[in-house]
Design a protein around this motif. Structure first.
Motif, PDB file in Angstrom:
ATOM      1  N   GLY A   1       7.015  25.014  50.380  1.00 23.80           N
ATOM      2  CA  GLY A   1       6.316  23.889  49.766  1.00 23.80           C
ATOM      3  C   GLY A   1       5.521  24.327  48.548  1.00 23.80           C
ATOM      4  N   MET A   2       4.859  25.478  48.661  1.00 27.67           N
ATOM      5  CA  MET A   2       4.073  25.997  47.541  1.00 27.67           C
ATOM      6  C   MET A   2       4.985  26.328  46.368  1.00 27.67           C
ATOM      7  SD  MET A   2       0.884  26.406  46.953  1.00 27.67           S
ATOM      8  CE  MET A   2       0.484  26.512  45.218  1.00 27.67           C
ATOM      9  N   ASN A   3       6.161  26.835  46.672  1.00 34.13           N
ATOM     10  CA  ASN A   3       7.130  27.154  45.626  1.00 34.13           C
ATOM     11  C   ASN A   3       7.542  25.889  44.881  1.00 34.13           C
ATOM     12  OD1 ASN A   3       8.829  29.138  44.309  1.00 34.13           O
ATOM     13  ND2 ASN A   3      10.549  28.094  45.272  1.00 34.13           N
ATOM     14  N   GLU A   4       7.753  24.822  45.622  1.00 32.11           N
ATOM     15  CA  GLU A   4       8.132  23.535  45.007  1.00 32.11           C
ATOM     16  C   GLU A   4       6.997  23.006  44.129  1.00 32.11           C
ATOM     17  OE1 GLU A   4      10.129  20.155  43.866  1.00 32.11           O
ATOM     18  OE2 GLU A   4      10.920  21.979  44.798  1.00 32.11           O
ATOM     19  N   VAL A   5       5.765  23.193  44.588  1.00 33.36           N
ATOM     20  CA  VAL A   5       4.606  22.788  43.785  1.00 33.36           C
ATOM     21  C   VAL A   5       4.612  23.551  42.454  1.00 33.36           C
ATOM     22  CG1 VAL A   5       2.081  22.922  43.624  1.00 33.36           C
ATOM     23  CG2 VAL A   5       3.147  22.069  45.709  1.00 33.36           C
ATOM     24  N   GLY A   6       4.889  24.851  42.524  1.00 35.26           N
ATOM     25  CA  GLY A   6       4.942  25.665  41.309  1.00 35.26           C
ATOM     26  C   GLY A   6       6.020  25.190  40.342  1.00 35.26           C
ATOM     27  N   ILE A   7       7.175  24.846  40.875  1.00 34.27           N
ATOM     28  CA  ILE A   7       8.279  24.362  40.044  1.00 34.27           C
ATOM     29  C   ILE A   7       7.901  23.039  39.367  1.00 34.27           C
ATOM     30  CG2 ILE A   7      10.626  23.400  40.139  1.00 34.27           C
ATOM     31  CD1 ILE A   7      11.180  25.498  42.394  1.00 34.27           C
ATOM     32  N   ARG A   8       7.287  22.140  40.129  1.00 35.28           N
ATOM     33  CA  ARG A   8       6.887  20.843  39.563  1.00 35.28           C
ATOM     34  C   ARG A   8       5.802  21.007  38.497  1.00 35.28           C
ATOM     35  NH1 ARG A   8       6.842  16.470  44.628  1.00 35.28           N
ATOM     36  NH2 ARG A   8       8.838  17.116  45.520  1.00 35.28           N
ATOM     37  N   PHE A   9       4.921  21.980  38.713  1.00 31.85           N
ATOM     38  CA  PHE A   9       3.886  22.255  37.708  1.00 31.85           C
ATOM     39  C   PHE A   9       4.528  22.719  36.411  1.00 31.85           C
ATOM     40  CE2 PHE A   9       1.262  25.375  35.491  1.00 31.85           C
ATOM     41  CZ  PHE A   9       0.142  24.615  35.192  1.00 31.85           C
ATOM     42  N   GLU A  10       5.493  23.646  36.543  1.00 29.57           N
ATOM     43  CA  GLU A  10       6.150  24.184  35.343  1.00 29.57           C
ATOM     44  C   GLU A  10       6.912  23.102  34.585  1.00 29.57           C
ATOM     45  OE1 GLU A  10       8.195  27.178  37.455  1.00 29.57           O
ATOM     46  OE2 GLU A  10       6.344  28.308  37.734  1.00 29.57           O
ATOM     47  N   ARG A  11       7.370  22.091  35.290  1.00 31.04           N
ATOM     48  CA  ARG A  11       8.112  20.997  34.645  1.00 31.04           C
ATOM     49  C   ARG A  11       7.185  19.911  34.119  1.00 31.04           C
ATOM     50  NH1 ARG A  11      12.901  20.528  39.232  1.00 31.04           N
ATOM     51  NH2 ARG A  11      14.061  22.380  38.589  1.00 31.04           N
ATOM     52  N   GLY A  12       5.874  20.107  34.303  1.00 26.15           N
ATOM     53  CA  GLY A  12       4.907  19.131  33.803  1.00 26.15           C
ATOM     54  C   GLY A  12       4.729  17.921  34.689  1.00 26.15           C
ATOM     55  N   LYS A  13       5.250  18.000  35.929  1.00 24.04           N
ATOM     56  CA  LYS A  13       5.133  16.851  36.836  1.00 24.04           C
ATOM     57  C   LYS A  13       3.851  16.886  37.661  1.00 24.04           C
ATOM     58  CE  LYS A  13      10.112  16.098  37.241  1.00 24.04           C
ATOM     59  NZ  LYS A  13      11.290  16.107  38.136  1.00 24.04           N
ATOM     60  N   LEU A  14       3.251  18.079  37.750  1.00 25.30           N
ATOM     61  CA  LEU A  14       1.978  18.218  38.455  1.00 25.30           C
ATOM     62  C   LEU A  14       1.003  18.951  37.553  1.00 25.30           C
ATOM     63  CD1 LEU A  14       3.099  19.349  42.051  1.00 25.30           C
ATOM     64  CD2 LEU A  14       2.418  17.065  41.337  1.00 25.30           C
ATOM     65  N   PHE A  15      -0.290  18.790  37.809  1.00 29.16           N
ATOM     66  CA  PHE A  15      -1.304  19.464  37.013  1.00 29.16           C
ATOM     67  C   PHE A  15      -2.036  20.504  37.846  1.00 29.16           C
ATOM     68  CE2 PHE A  15      -0.559  15.306  35.095  1.00 29.16           C
ATOM     69  CZ  PHE A  15      -0.243  15.702  33.798  1.00 29.16           C
ATOM     70  N   LEU A  16      -2.802  21.345  37.160  1.00 28.64           N
ATOM     71  CA  LEU A  16      -3.434  22.489  37.812  1.00 28.64           C
ATOM     72  C   LEU A  16      -4.278  22.113  39.032  1.00 28.64           C
ATOM     73  CD1 LEU A  16      -3.814  25.543  37.771  1.00 28.64           C
ATOM     74  CD2 LEU A  16      -5.784  25.209  36.284  1.00 28.64           C
ATOM     75  N   PRO A  17      -5.115  21.050  38.986  1.00 25.70           N
ATOM     76  CA  PRO A  17      -5.905  20.727  40.179  1.00 25.70           C
ATOM     77  C   PRO A  17      -5.037  20.509  41.421  1.00 25.70           C
ATOM     78  CG  PRO A  17      -6.732  19.512  38.289  1.00 25.70           C
ATOM     79  CD  PRO A  17      -5.449  20.151  37.853  1.00 25.70           C
ATOM     80  N   HIS A  18      -3.872  19.879  41.224  1.00 27.87           N
ATOM     81  CA  HIS A  18      -2.951  19.643  42.339  1.00 27.87           C
ATOM     82  C   HIS A  18      -2.470  20.980  42.901  1.00 27.87           C
ATOM     83  CE1 HIS A  18       0.128  16.749  44.177  1.00 27.87           C
ATOM     84  NE2 HIS A  18       0.404  17.937  44.696  1.00 27.87           N
ATOM     85  N   VAL A  19      -2.134  21.905  42.014  1.00 30.94           N
ATOM     86  CA  VAL A  19      -1.644  23.221  42.448  1.00 30.94           C
ATOM     87  C   VAL A  19      -2.707  23.947  43.263  1.00 30.94           C
ATOM     88  CG1 VAL A  19      -0.791  25.472  41.675  1.00 30.94           C
ATOM     89  CG2 VAL A  19      -0.099  23.398  40.466  1.00 30.94           C
ATOM     90  N   MET A  20      -3.945  23.916  42.779  1.00 34.33           N
ATOM     91  CA  MET A  20      -5.017  24.625  43.472  1.00 34.33           C
ATOM     92  C   MET A  20      -5.311  23.979  44.833  1.00 34.33           C
ATOM     93  SD  MET A  20      -5.084  26.750  41.157  1.00 34.33           S
ATOM     94  CE  MET A  20      -6.234  27.947  41.813  1.00 34.33           C
ATOM     95  N   MET A  21      -5.237  22.647  44.901  1.00 36.75           N
ATOM     96  CA  MET A  21      -5.456  21.965  46.184  1.00 36.75           C
ATOM     97  C   MET A  21      -4.326  22.279  47.164  1.00 36.75           C
ATOM     98  SD  MET A  21      -7.159  18.227  45.419  1.00 36.75           S
ATOM     99  CE  MET A  21      -5.900  17.647  44.279  1.00 36.75           C
ATOM    100  N   ALA A  22      -3.097  22.335  46.643  1.00 38.18           N
ATOM    101  CA  ALA A  22      -1.956  22.675  47.500  1.00 38.18           C
ATOM    102  C   ALA A  22      -2.115  24.083  48.057  1.00 38.18           C
ATOM    103  CB  ALA A  22      -0.652  22.556  46.703  1.00 38.18           C
ATOM    104  N   ALA A  23      -2.582  25.005  47.206  1.00 40.72           N
ATOM    105  CA  ALA A  23      -2.801  26.386  47.651  1.00 40.72           C
ATOM    106  C   ALA A  23      -3.866  26.424  48.749  1.00 40.72           C
ATOM    107  CB  ALA A  23      -3.229  27.256  46.471  1.00 40.72           C
ATOM    108  N   GLY A  24      -4.915  25.616  48.573  1.00 38.04           N
ATOM    109  CA  GLY A  24      -5.970  25.557  49.586  1.00 38.04           C
ATOM    110  C   GLY A  24      -5.452  24.992  50.902  1.00 38.04           C
ATOM    111  N   ALA A  25      -4.600  23.965  50.814  1.00 37.67           N
ATOM    112  CA  ALA A  25      -4.022  23.358  52.019  1.00 37.67           C
ATOM    113  C   ALA A  25      -3.119  24.354  52.730  1.00 37.67           C
ATOM    114  CB  ALA A  25      -3.239  22.102  51.640  1.00 37.67           C
ATOM    115  N   MET A  26      -2.350  25.110  51.946  1.00 37.71           N
ATOM    116  CA  MET A  26      -1.475  26.122  52.545  1.00 37.71           C
ATOM    117  C   MET A  26      -2.311  27.184  53.259  1.00 37.71           C
ATOM    118  SD  MET A  26       1.312  28.689  50.869  1.00 37.71           S
ATOM    119  CE  MET A  26       1.821  30.116  51.848  1.00 37.71           C
ATOM    120  N   GLU A  27      -3.393  27.609  52.615  1.00 39.55           N
ATOM    121  CA  GLU A  27      -4.265  28.624  53.217  1.00 39.55           C
ATOM    122  C   GLU A  27      -4.829  28.134  54.545  1.00 39.55           C
ATOM    123  OE1 GLU A  27      -7.131  29.651  50.247  1.00 39.55           O
ATOM    124  OE2 GLU A  27      -5.592  30.456  48.909  1.00 39.55           O
TER     125      GLU A  27
END
Length: 214
Positions: free
Chosen positions: A47-73
């Protein structure tokens, strides 16, 4: 529910960024008898990998990535007691990661650090605009076996080469892998300066790190 469906539910939970959704999915997978390493690798990390891919494509922004990382943790924390004794403490490798001196760009480098950490590496993110000597000092301090250097401007790209020369001068080059990245960096540039690899994005950084360190 099949294992594959369970892994997808875990992956989707991370993408939602909600801790409670992730922990509920983890508890459900545990109750179905899925092992902690599988839940992490095939569910949460996917799931985190997919978040990273979506971020790189401009579909997600940094706050979303950091929250996803926190949820994974939060999900990983639930599983620590279930991990095999060696796996809980075992890291895939120790990586020092930073943006070189003179360059204040931070987002891409931060995503790479998050993704590497999620994949099981011990990551020491030393920030942006990092004096070159700090890379050397941190490598010595942590006994790292890889260093990642980001440069987002052509004017700071040469610093990557300088750090490699400094590694040689300090007798460290043979014991450490060097990964470079950033907008002006290329595969050809990595070869020219003697780096071990070039990563275009965070997902690729994880793949290359595993190839070099495992």
């Amino acid at each position: 529910m099949s294992k594959e469906e369970m892994f997808k539910e875990l992956s989707d939970a991370v993408i939602t960024c909600k801790n409670d959704v992730v922990t509920a999915a983890v508890e459900k997978a545990r109750s179905e008898g899925i092992s902690a390493p599988e839940i992490i690798e095939k569910g949460l990390a996917a799931g985190m990998n997919e978040v990273g891919i979506r971020f790189e494509r401009g579909k997600l922004f940094l706050p979303h990535v950091m929250m996803a990382a926190g949820a994974m943790e939060a999900g990983v924390a639930l599983l620590e007691a279930d991990m095999p004794a060696d796996a809980a403490s075992k890291k895939l490798g120790v990586i020092v990661n930073g943006t070189v001196e003179g360059d204040v760009h931070d987002i891409g480098k931060s995503i790479v650090s998050t993704m590497l950490q999620s994949a099981g590496f011990e990551v020491h993110d030393i920030g942006r605009d990092v004096p070159l000597q700090n890379f050397i000092d941190k490598i010595k301090e942590t006994n790292a076996n890889m260093v990642g250097m980001s440069a987002l401007m052509t004017t700071t790209l040469g610093a990557q080469k300088e750090v490699i020369e400094m590694l040689k001068e300090n007798g460290l080059r043979d014991g450490i892998k060097v990964m470079v990245g950033g907008a002006p960096a290329t595969e050809a540039w990595a070869e020219k300066i003697g780096a071990d690899c070039y990563a275009e994005n965070a997902s690729e950084a994880v793949i290359k790190a595993k190839e070099l360190l495992l």
